[in-house]
Design a protein around this motif. Structure first.
Motif, mmCIF file in Angstrom:
data_model
loop_
_atom_site.group_PDB
_atom_site.id
_atom_site.type_symbol
_atom_site.label_atom_id
_atom_site.label_comp_id
_atom_site.label_asym_id
_atom_site.label_seq_id
_atom_site.Cartn_x
_atom_site.Cartn_y
_atom_site.Cartn_z
ATOM 1 N N VAL A 105 -48.886 12.953 21.754
ATOM 2 C CA VAL A 105 -48.348 12.422 20.496
ATOM 3 C C VAL A 105 -49.485 12.196 19.502
ATOM 4 N N ARG A 112 -50.996 15.739 11.458
ATOM 5 C CA ARG A 112 -50.219 15.498 10.237
ATOM 6 C C ARG A 112 -51.031 14.711 9.208
ATOM 7 N N VAL B 105 -37.244 1.981 23.462
ATOM 8 C CA VAL B 105 -37.582 1.241 22.246
ATOM 9 C C VAL B 105 -37.658 2.198 21.062
ATOM 10 N N VAL B 108 -34.210 3.161 19.476
ATOM 11 C CA VAL B 108 -33.558 2.105 18.697
ATOM 12 C C VAL B 108 -34.344 1.843 17.417
ATOM 13 N N ALA B 109 -35.670 1.886 17.516
ATOM 14 C CA ALA B 109 -36.507 1.687 16.326
ATOM 15 C C ALA B 109 -36.240 2.783 15.296
ATOM 16 N N ARG B 112 -32.926 2.510 13.509
ATOM 17 C CA ARG B 112 -32.978 1.548 12.408
ATOM 18 C C ARG B 112 -33.593 2.166 11.157
ATOM 19 N N ARG B 113 -34.674 2.913 11.378
ATOM 20 C CA ARG B 113 -35.424 3.437 10.235
ATOM 21 C C ARG B 113 -34.680 4.596 9.569
ATOM 22 N N GLY B 171 -28.925 0.783 17.684
ATOM 23 C CA GLY B 171 -28.949 -0.512 18.355
ATOM 24 C C GLY B 171 -28.692 -0.432 19.835
ATOM 25 N N HIS B 172 -28.804 0.756 20.389
ATOM 26 C CA HIS B 172 -28.405 0.919 21.782
ATOM 27 C C HIS B 172 -29.385 1.795 22.572
ATOM 28 N N GLU B 196 -41.188 9.194 19.628
ATOM 29 C CA GLU B 196 -42.459 8.458 19.631
ATOM 30 C C GLU B 196 -43.401 9.007 18.558
ATOM 31 N N LEU B 197 -43.363 10.314 18.366
ATOM 32 C CA LEU B 197 -44.145 10.907 17.278
ATOM 33 C C LEU B 197 -43.688 10.359 15.920
ATOM 34 N N GLU B 198 -42.368 10.398 15.689
ATOM 35 C CA GLU B 198 -41.865 9.926 14.387
ATOM 36 C C GLU B 198 -42.185 8.446 14.188
ATOM 37 N N LEU B 199 -42.200 7.686 15.269
ATOM 38 C CA LEU B 199 -42.484 6.251 15.169
ATOM 39 C C LEU B 199 -43.915 5.978 14.693
ATOM 40 N N THR B 200 -44.812 6.949 14.845
ATOM 41 C CA THR B 200 -46.179 6.737 14.342
ATOM 42 C C THR B 200 -46.223 6.704 12.816
ATOM 43 N N THR B 202 -46.408 9.145 10.734
ATOM 44 C CA THR B 202 -47.314 10.121 10.133
ATOM 45 C C THR B 202 -46.573 11.307 9.506
ATOM 46 N N GLY B 203 -45.239 11.342 9.639
ATOM 47 C CA GLY B 203 -44.482 12.472 9.098
ATOM 48 C C GLY B 203 -44.329 12.373 7.592
ATOM 49 N N ARG B 204 -43.716 13.410 7.030
ATOM 50 C CA ARG B 204 -43.523 13.386 5.577
ATOM 51 C C ARG B 204 -42.365 12.460 5.210
ATOM 52 N N LEU C 123 -27.512 -5.600 19.159
ATOM 53 C CA LEU C 123 -28.322 -4.763 20.040
ATOM 54 C C LEU C 123 -27.656 -4.730 21.418
ATOM 55 N N GLU C 124 -27.384 -3.535 21.891
ATOM 56 C CA GLU C 124 -26.757 -3.395 23.208
ATOM 57 C C GLU C 124 -27.571 -4.127 24.282
ATOM 58 N N LEU C 197 -39.350 -4.065 20.642
ATOM 59 C CA LEU C 197 -38.594 -3.443 19.544
ATOM 60 C C LEU C 197 -38.930 -4.127 18.218
ATOM 61 N N THR C 202 -39.319 -2.296 12.532
ATOM 62 C CA THR C 202 -38.252 -1.470 11.950
ATOM 63 C C THR C 202 -36.993 -2.274 11.644
#
Lengths: 204, 204, 204, 204
Positions: A105, A112, B105, B108-109, B112-113, B171-172, B196-200, B202-204, C123-124, C197, C202
């Protein structure tokens, strides 16, 4: 366990690569069936043992290995990954005895954030890839991804910093090399550590 | 170990699901007693082996499994999770041979985003779920949570991107499927890696 | 292994607590010699087996346990932690059969960010501590730290949300309880998951 | 296993250090071949067993150890790390019986963010290094890196807070010490936990 590759036969190489793969898989760096590892068995002609494609990298057996030539084509064994061609090219280009390709990751995230390359300096950990700890700036290159291994190899050749045994492939992962599977492992661990440090965003 | 599900009896299926559960639990994706896994044992009539409810997913035995029908009702064995009905629906809808439901995690994170769905493209890792690595944009759908499995199934059916074998439940957690328990595992690892990558960030 | 605590003698309790401690230590939640676990052996008079103080929580043996009374004073065995008094108070106050005290980074980080308490809803994962997954807002209380277990117990009693089997002690860690060591483990895993979380930032 | 170092011979010390190294390596704190550990075998003259240089720290054997003197020069065994001189200096300066040097991402990240030192207070975890949990502010010093162990030792001596058995070396890692290998381990775990907490950015 010696990892002096020149004395390994294909099955011994398969055992070494299976153990190295299981280690990287345990770190989460080979999720799904991603990534592949290789070790050079002869230089002239160039022959590499490469992990077989499509397997879970935490569950390889010594038989899950393919012997490939300098173009990455199978000489014996099962189906190599298309990426075997890039392993062979890295071995020919750099003289490496072993090549590691993992999907981390941190490498994709940093690719990026720093598409022009990741500049590193003044870190003791750089000594782990043979770079001085002080006053020398090196760049971990980031190259664009491609499904054409010739294109990808050309980009790697054009972009690589000879002082760094690694390249980030954007949107893809990490290629790292070393004299032996063990040194390639250590280089991989060092490069990934450097990427995880940069990902904290605490640098200048 | 073959995971050709059509030849498994219920206890063999229980052993496969216990091993897969222990693996996911070791990643922290089944904390508490959360999540459940299933494998299709017959298509007509539809019968699935589903992990029993309320157990620690790192400590399942081959007996901790329930045989359920196309509505998720128990045919034999202990008490299935209410979510067994959604496993059965996913198997019927997609033709999957195995379904994984984990609480990560990152899922669910990201739900939300990106409540409208998580857009992914130009990532080699997408090949791990059968999507091209270049030039194709796919959406990992995010659907609203519900305790009514019919409602949740309707939302999954309406939202799913046929190119992606996974859905995030807001949420699940995550539902992921594949032809076999092993392929479902690999799809799960790939989808979680992408999250997990998107959670960093660093994406556009 | 049954965790029906009423039938355990002290050494059996020590074996259960050693296994639970090793599990939490493997997650990094008991670094150094931090944290302690307990299980209620009798209600009237109140007697708890509590892990001995000062040991590495990944290396406990069944003998590394102390029998304490309702004030946390040793009845037999070695030296209890001062925190044994809080374990006893939690058991008396809540009727819990087991208490877990761990030092997690997420609990201390969230205690800093949300000193008035951590609000959770929809949250579930909340179902894992007995809270509905929809439409109910609960607060994981954050109480100020103290070395005086009476003061800390008063704060816990005043702040606790009866629907949540857990309290964050600011600058310190997490107290979680359940009917049995296994349920306390699951509650701990669930609460820590919820904190991890929230730490992603988020939420709303 | 006793870690009363005064009774260990060199091979016993090697076994203890190999086990401690494998533990730290499993945490990812000794990537590549980084880091080294030592234990004092005699005070007068000062003699330390130090892990041999260049090995994978997860794969040490009891023989991978070097006996060094007060300057870090080898008395017997293989090649010591240059850093053995700093281990000896720390042991002489602080009276420690064991020294741990690890490369953690958090220590280097925090060294970047807080080059003047990391101020810590009001954390229960501080008790794990002998600092009160309330009302006392201590500084984990950050010193500039050097390849000259005399320079590095001078900096450590000038910067250290006698209440804290640890120093961060900027761009490098962490030195931690204790009475025994086990106490040094616990101090290391505590200091790293504190650094990981600060890295969340939730402090004042």
């Amino acid at each position: 366990m010696s990892t002096d590759v020149s004395t390994l036969d294909l099955e011994e190489a398969g055992a070494v690569l299976a153990a190295e793969s299981a280690r990287f898989a345990s770190f989460g760096w080979m999720r799904g069936t991603s990534g592949n590892l290789s070790v050079v068995l002869s230089r002239d002609p160039l022959r590499l043992a490469v992990t077989a494609s499509g397997h879970d990298k935490g569950e390889l057996t010594p038989a899950d290995v393919v012997l490939v030539d300098e173009r990455g084509d199978a000489v014996s064994g099962g189906r190599p990954s298309a990426e075997a061609a890039l392993h062979a090219r890295v071995a020919a280009l750099t003289g490496a005895g072993a090549v590691v390709h993992v999907h981390t990751v941190a490498s994709v995230a940093l690719g990026r954030r720093s598409p022009g390359g990741i500049v590193l300096s003044d870190l003791e950990m750089l000594k782990g890839v043979g770079v001085p700890a002080h006053g020398v700036e090196v760049t971990l290159p980031v190259i664009a991804n491609s499904q054409d291994m010739t294109v990808l190899g050309d980009r790697l050749e054009a972009a690589r910093d000879v002082r760094m045994p690694a390249v980030v492939v954007a949107g893809h992962g990490l290629y790292v090399w070393g004299d032996s599977p063990r040194q390639a492992r250590h280089h991989t661990e060092v490069v990934e550590w450097l990427l995880e440090l940069e990902l904290t965003g605490t640098g200048r």
